[in-house]
Design an enzyme around this catalytic site. Structure first.
Site, PDB file in Angstrom:
ATOM      1  N   GLU A 498       4.947  -6.453  -4.365  1.00  0.00           N
ATOM      2  CA  GLU A 498       3.612  -6.766  -4.852  1.00  0.00           C
ATOM      3  C   GLU A 498       3.727  -7.545  -6.167  1.00  0.00           C
ATOM      4  O   GLU A 498       4.391  -7.103  -7.107  1.00  0.00           O
ATOM      5  CB  GLU A 498       2.880  -5.438  -5.079  1.00  0.00           C
ATOM      6  CG  GLU A 498       1.603  -5.540  -5.855  1.00  0.00           C
ATOM      7  CD  GLU A 498       1.048  -4.148  -6.198  1.00  0.00           C
ATOM      8  OE1 GLU A 498       1.709  -3.140  -5.906  1.00  0.00           O
ATOM      9  OE2 GLU A 498      -0.046  -4.112  -6.766  1.00  0.00           O
ATOM     10  N   ASP A 571       3.365  -0.969  -6.623  1.00  0.00           N
ATOM     11  CA  ASP A 571       3.144  -0.098  -7.773  1.00  0.00           C
ATOM     12  C   ASP A 571       2.568   1.244  -7.330  1.00  0.00           C
ATOM     13  O   ASP A 571       1.910   1.334  -6.296  1.00  0.00           O
ATOM     14  CB  ASP A 571       2.138  -0.742  -8.747  1.00  0.00           C
ATOM     15  CG  ASP A 571       2.747  -1.933  -9.458  1.00  0.00           C
ATOM     16  OD1 ASP A 571       3.995  -2.034  -9.476  1.00  0.00           O
ATOM     17  OD2 ASP A 571       1.979  -2.754  -9.988  1.00  0.00           O
ATOM     18  N   ASP A 573      -0.040   2.737  -8.044  1.00  0.00           N
ATOM     19  CA  ASP A 573      -1.447   2.848  -8.442  1.00  0.00           C
ATOM     20  C   ASP A 573      -2.336   2.523  -7.242  1.00  0.00           C
ATOM     21  O   ASP A 573      -1.846   2.283  -6.140  1.00  0.00           O
ATOM     22  CB  ASP A 573      -1.746   1.934  -9.639  1.00  0.00           C
ATOM     23  CG  ASP A 573      -1.477   0.476  -9.309  1.00  0.00           C
ATOM     24  OD1 ASP A 573      -1.255   0.162  -8.105  1.00  0.00           O
ATOM     25  OD2 ASP A 573      -1.474  -0.353 -10.237  1.00  0.00           O
ATOM     26  N   ASP A 575      -4.193  -0.063  -6.462  1.00  0.00           N
ATOM     27  CA  ASP A 575      -3.983  -1.376  -5.853  1.00  0.00           C
ATOM     28  C   ASP A 575      -2.736  -1.370  -4.979  1.00  0.00           C
ATOM     29  O   ASP A 575      -2.723  -1.932  -3.887  1.00  0.00           O
ATOM     30  CB  ASP A 575      -3.838  -2.450  -6.941  1.00  0.00           C
ATOM     31  CG  ASP A 575      -5.197  -2.933  -7.413  1.00  0.00           C
ATOM     32  OD1 ASP A 575      -6.205  -2.584  -6.755  1.00  0.00           O
ATOM     33  OD2 ASP A 575      -5.250  -3.651  -8.438  1.00  0.00           O
TER      34      ASP A 575
END
Ligand code: 28G
Length: 708
Positions: A498, A571, A573, A575
């Site tokens: 990403e 990541d 998180d 997203d």
């Protein structure tokens, strides 16, 4: 955890026919298992001395000739379970933790399937203990001759083999993969309490320390209620990763069990939050409603949902077994198919003989009727393929089998050969009737299948002509890809990363011989709404398809792929989880064999770094962080770094924690995981706004832990 779980070869299951005689004569002969250490062996020897054979009276009466392994119920000490918990519940990760609930709930479902209970409640208590309640007959409280203790105590302290014809009921059907019983839950709990309402009384017993400390069962009062209530607190010494239950995981599984066991009410309450979260599931339509539920974010071809149910008796070794088959389906206007198969309420992610039987009947009946209606004309040349028939179908196949056998690395495939014919017969007969009774319905489905058939031929012709032209397009590698030098797919890995900055670190930190890196930018397109050709036109997806190299959709060829590990690195998180869900959904819908072959992985970057005396220590979870701090004898206020994203790591760190095959941790994605992602994706991207909002508020945490 989706990563390779500990092998669940319990010694009970290793008993084969040749050993039956020995078993009868001298209790139990433990089969050889090379994996044991000598101290484990000693423990086993100690335990096997304590084993009592409580084979039930009836099968003894039959005489020794008819005495089969299936009748054997073996009791042994609960220490064995604590010594090697993975053998009994698969793993001690968060998945294993939740297994405890399903073991107990399964007993309630058995009571419901036997016709004595209609409601099962599950409470997640404030202290992360679990209470399961049913309104069945209540576990018997009188003394069992063989053990000299109450039936309740026997069920909760004596380990028994398989349990299919054992203690919990005469005919146990729920539970599949592990199905090891309530005593295992007791063994792995800090404490466990059972209350039985029966005979006009209330009875109570409490166990502590993995069932080792106990008071005897006591009648504590009068009650006109009936049923069983069990509360347990998982032992943190066993479940070291976490003892915190996930509301989302429990809710999803309970909803699924409600679909699979029609008319049984399931009530889930999360008491850890104010106000409590409460969900009440009861589906009188069973898997028929399950199909509607799956399709709620799609456009059905027609409102009608097909449903059929049937049972057939199968005789093996003079034993009659009733096998129950249920099938439900509905077509959608889109092309993707969602076929879920189950045996004994457990998802069979790799299908098996029940799925084979389903395809067999679907294909046979569709071809026959299409010929009758002249939708197919040339008897020899024109024939629907399985692919033609299943495009756009949403189906649930559920079988209940008293003696299931599972195959494959993850035991996700039903192996019983007889099931293929039984499903094919039951489903085929009902499908034929449905088509003669519902002409309109039949025509709309067969038109779609015919359309699929035409498209397949057209596409094949197009691909043929393209191949002749040059074949350049698909072999052209995307510019953003930093490819590896090896051309042996078996050793090659593709990291899908990403963001560009993390991509840069990954490029520098990789082993260029076997590791390739493809950075993806931003959100990828909404896979569900897109048509097949539109997906290929999307730049991000397009580069990924080209990099992987096996094409996509119907023509995806897993033998042509360039990497046997496709590793998603995002990541930790929200997203990151979105991108992960998207990619998994894409693979699930357009490169399914990639997942079926176990080629898709999730990278696990560390969450924390502790620097001490010039050395870096990495932790992948809170427990590891605590261990590191304890080992290094650090003060409470000693600082540590919490990684917010991959971008915070420099190439060296990324390599030594997340990419280096020698030290990194990868989670292999199973079909189950991909289906969960697909469902979440549908909820997230569907036309309806309400579920999306609910998703965003409720699921944020679960989404992060997609790999559980
Ligand atoms: C609340 C948590 C999960 C259960 C029953 C009911 C019976 C039972 C359970 O029997 C095997 C058979 C008789 C001793 C069976 C009650 C027959 C007559 C039962 C549960 C051994 C155990 N009356 N409900 N076990 N018995 N619910 N719910 O665990 O000889 S377990």
């Amino acid at each position: 955890m989706a990563i390779k779980e500990e092998k669940s070869t319990t010694k009970e299951l290793l008993l084969d026919e040749s050993e039956e005689k020995e078993v009868k004569e001298e209790n139990l002969t433990v089969s050889e298992d090379e994996g044991f250490t000598s101290s484990e062996k000693k423990l086993d020897e100690k335990i096997s001395k304590d084993i009592i054979d409580i084979t039930d009276e009836k099968s003894l009466e039959k005489g020794s000739e008819n005495y089969t392994g299936a009748d054997i119920t073996v009791l042994e000490g609960l220490e064995a379970v604590r010594m090697r918990p993975g053998m009994y519940i698969g793993s001690t990760s968060i998945t294993g933790l939740h297994h405890l609930i399903w073991e107990i709930v399964d007993n309630g479902i058995d009571e419901a399937l036997a016709g004595f209970c209609d409601t099962i409640s599950v409470d997640i208590n404030e202290d992360n203990s679990i209470t399961v309640t049913d309104n069945g007959r209540g576990i018997p409280v009188d003394t069992v001759d063989k053990t000299g203790i109450s039936a309740v105590e026997t069920v909760y302290t004596k380990l028994h083999a398989g349990g299919k014809f054992g203690l919990t009921s005469g005919y146990k059907v729920s539970g599949g993969l592990h199905g090891v019983g309530a005593s295992v839950v007791n063994a792995l709990s800090e404490w466990l309490e059972v209350t039985v309402y029966r005979n006009g009384g209330e009875y109570f017993i409490r166990f502590e320390n993995g069932g080792s400390k106990t008071t005897h069962l006591k009648r504590v009062g009068d009650s006109d209620k009936k049923g069983t209530k069990v509360t347990f607190k998982p032992d943190p010494l066993i479940f070291r990763e976490t003892t915190e239950f996930s509301y989302e995981t429990i809710k999803n599984r309970i909803r699924q069990m409600a679909f699979l066991n029609k008319s049984v009410r399931f009530i889930l309450t999360d008491k850890r939050v104010e106000p409590n979260k409460v969900r009440d599931f009861k589906f009188d339509g069973g898997i028929k409603e399950y199909v509607s539920y799956i399709n709620k974010n799609y456009t059905p071809l027609s409102d009608h949902v097909f449903y059929c149910e049937g049972a057939q008796t199968f005789t093996e070794n003079d034993k009659n077994m009733d096998i129950v088959v249920e099938v439900a389906f509905q077509y959608i206007t889109q092309d993707n198919y969602n076929i879920y198969s189950f045996c004994n309420n457990v998802s069979t992610g790799n299908g098996g003989t029940h799925l084979d039987g389903f395809y067999l009947a679907l294909n046979r009946v569709f071809n026959n009727i299409a010929r009758k209606l002249s939708i197919l004309k040339d008897k020899d040349k024109e024939r629907f393929s399985n692919e033609d028939c299943r495009k756009g179908i949403t189906a649930v196949i559920s079988v209940k089998h008293p003696n299931p056998e599972y195959e494959g690395q993850t035991k996700g495939k039903l192996g019983n050969a007889e099931v293929k014919k039984i499903v094919s017969n039951v489903f085929g007969a009902h499908l034929e009737r449905f088509f003669t009774e519902e002409k309109q319905e039949a025509l709309s489905i067969l038109n779609k299948v015919r359309y699929n058939y035409d498209n397949r031929l057209k596409l094949a012709a197009y691909e043929e002509s393209m191949k002749k032209k040059s074949g350049l397009e698909l072999t052209n590698l995307p510019g953003k890809l930093s490819d590896c030098s090896s051309s042996n797919p078996e050793e090659c890995e593709l990291f899908i990363v990403e963001g560009n900055s993390a991509g840069g670190s990954a490029k520098q930190g990789r082993d260029p011989k076997i590791q390739a890196v493809l950075p993806l930018r931003g959100k990828i397109l909404n896979v569900q709404k897109a048509q097949d050709h539109k997906i290929y036109e999307n730049a991000e997806i397009g580069s990924m398809i080209k990099a992987i190299g096996g094409g996509f959709g119907d023509s995806f060829d897993v033998t042509k792929i360039r990497y046997h590990k496709v590793i998603i690195m995002t990541d930790a998180d929200v997203d990151g989880s979105h991108i992960r869900i998207l990619l998994l959904t894409f693979f699930n819908r357009f490169m399914k064999p990639l997942i079926e072959n176990g080629y898709v992985y999730i990278a696990q970057p560390p969450l924390y770094k502790v620097e001490y005396k010039g050395k870096a220590y990495y932790a992948y979870n809170d427990y590891q962080l605590a261990v590191i701090r304890k080992e290094l004898d650090l003060k409470n206020n000693y600082p540590f770094q919490r990684y917010k994203g991959l971008g915070e790591m420099d190439p060296d760190q990324l390599e030594e924690t997340t990419m280096d095959p020698k030290v990194r941790k990868l989670v292999r994605i199973t079909i189950e995981d991909a289906n969960i992602a697909d469902e979440l994706f549908t909820e997230l991207m569907g036309e309806e706004v309400a579920p999306r909002n609910e998703f965003l508020s409720e699921n944020a945490k679960y989404v992060k832990n997609l790999d559980i």
